[in-house]
Scaffold this active site. Structure first.
Site, short mmCIF file in Angstrom:
data_model
loop_
_atom_site.label_atom_id
_atom_site.label_comp_id
_atom_site.label_asym_id
_atom_site.label_seq_id
_atom_site.Cartn_x
_atom_site.Cartn_y
_atom_site.Cartn_z
CE LYS A 198 -13.01 10.24 15.32
NZ LYS A 198 -11.91 11.23 15.56
CG HIS B 53 5.42 0.36 10.14
ND1 HIS B 53 4.39 0.60 9.25
CD2 HIS B 53 5.52 1.47 10.92
CE1 HIS B 53 3.89 1.80 9.49
NE2 HIS B 53 4.55 2.34 10.49
CG ASP C 172 3.21 -3.44 4.51
OD1 ASP C 172 2.97 -3.94 5.62
OD2 ASP C 172 3.57 -2.26 4.37
#
Length: 389
Positions: free
Chosen positions: A65, A129, A159
């Site tokens: 940022k 998920h 995953d």
């Protein structure tokens, strides 16, 4: 030094499959520089010292940022072979580090991106998920006992198997192509895609009629009594899997059921309930370790069901060096094994941002330039990061 020695990969710090993939690449000898954000992104609330997936790489903290951070990242990418990010679709582009921007800096770059749903499709913008990814792949429907509800299988299938492993395969394939052509490309990995891919064999069996689209009634999903787990006299469990007739015959011999006619027709599903009941009674008569000793050296396909605390101490795992102690944390060792390029020993996770200055010095930044970047908040160590006592 490992077969990937000389390969440099820039990893945007995250959780789950991306870090798992980059851990594997680092295990294989690649130089992986992890770009963490201020505050970090540890796995499941793990303190950094315990984050096994963060082993064996350097860390630099960049605040994307802050103006100037994107320039530092582009300098990192300029000399890299691959880049890995796990943002939601569109986030990397908004930050100025999407494929178009980074391939303009390094045309030979392999740009790996991993999400649950992929970069497109109606679910792409939504959260999920592992459990939801494997749910739509068709896998979750088959996990569990007959008559019961679907049972989550931790996050190994979505995953790590369908995600991280597939990302490694994609990155290595694209790196091979880039070495030949000089041109990089984007590798789009979706965990839902990968979870479906892992079940490929069962789609063939379903089409052939040898797999039923039901839970807990098939050969490999606890439907068969000779492919299941059984409780032993000490409240622990053994797993048996003698599918082939010659292995099944050894099971019958060692459990003293060779002359029991109820076990003569191994694949007669009508007999399976009686066979299961009798096997349960048999295995309940002895302890788990006693059964392991009885079956030792046989091809009857019996193994003790070990806990995580027990697994590293099993004689086979000890002989193979399947687990290692890294700075006091017992964890799986790097794999597979290589005869000519053995893998380096894993290194413990570095504190977030601990290598920022050395990484920038390697890129050619002067100490004054580094000091200016630090004063502007572009990079720095995450001084609030907690570690174990």
């Amino acid at each position: 030094m490992g077969p990937l020695h000389g390969i440099r990969i820039i990893e945007m710090g995250g959780v789950g499959p991306g870090p798992f993939a980059c851990m594997l690449l680092a295990d294989l000898g690649a130089e992986v520089i992890r770009v963490d954000r201020p505050g970090g992104a540890n796995q499941g609330g793990l303190l950094q010292d315990y984050d096994v997936l963060a082993r064996s790489r350097r860390s630099i903290v960049l605040d994307m940022k802050v103006p100037g951070a994107i320039d530092v990242l582009r300098d990192l990418v300029r000399g890299a072979d691959a880049f890995v990010e796990g943002f939601r679709p569109g986030v990397a582009e908004r930050l100025g580090l999407g494929p178009e921007a980074l391939l303009a800096v390094n045309p030979a770059l392999v740009y790996g991106r991993i999400t649950g749903w992929g970069q497109d499709g109606p679910l792409a913008p939504t959260a999920g998920h592992d459990l939801t990814y494997i749910a739509i792949s068709g896998n979750l429907h088959g996990y569990g006992r007959a008559g019961g509800k679907p049972t989550p299988a931790t996050n190994a299938v979505g995953d790590f198997g369908g995600g991280g492993m597939l990302l490694v395969a994609g990155l290595l394939s694209a790196l091979f192509a880039a070495r030949a052509s000089g041109t990089g490309q984007v590798v789009d990995v979706a965990m839902a895609d990968g979870a479906a891919l892992l079940s490929s064999m069962f789609w063939g069996m379903l089409a052939q009629g040898t797999w039923r689209d039901e839970r807990g009634v098939n050969l490999l999903d606890t439907g068969a009594p000779f492919y299941d787990t059984y409780e032993t006299a000490d409240g622990r469990f053994v797993a048996i899997a003698p599918i082939e007739p010659q292995f099944y015959a050894q099971l019958r011999k060692l459990t003293r059921i060779a002359d029991d006619p109820d076990f003569d027709e191994q694949f007669d599903e009508g007999r399976w309930p009686v066979m299961r009941e009798k096997l349960a009674a048999i295995f309940a008569r002895r302890t788990r370790d006693e059964w392991e000793a009885i079956f030792a050296g046989s091809d009857a396909c019996l193994a003790p069901v070990l806990s995580m605390n027990e697994a590293p101490r099993h004689p086979h795992n000890l002989a193979r060096g399947a687990f290692v102690d890294v700075a006091g944390i017992v964890q799986p060792a790097p794999a597979p094994r290589f005869s000519a390029t053995p893998l380096p020993p894993p290194r413990p996770p570095r504190p977030l941002g601990a290598d920022g200055e050395s990484v920038l010095l390697d890129l050619g930044y002067t100490t004054d330039a580094i000091a200016n970047l630090a004063s502007e908040g572009v990079f720095g160590a995450n001084r609030s990061e907690r570690t174990r006592p």
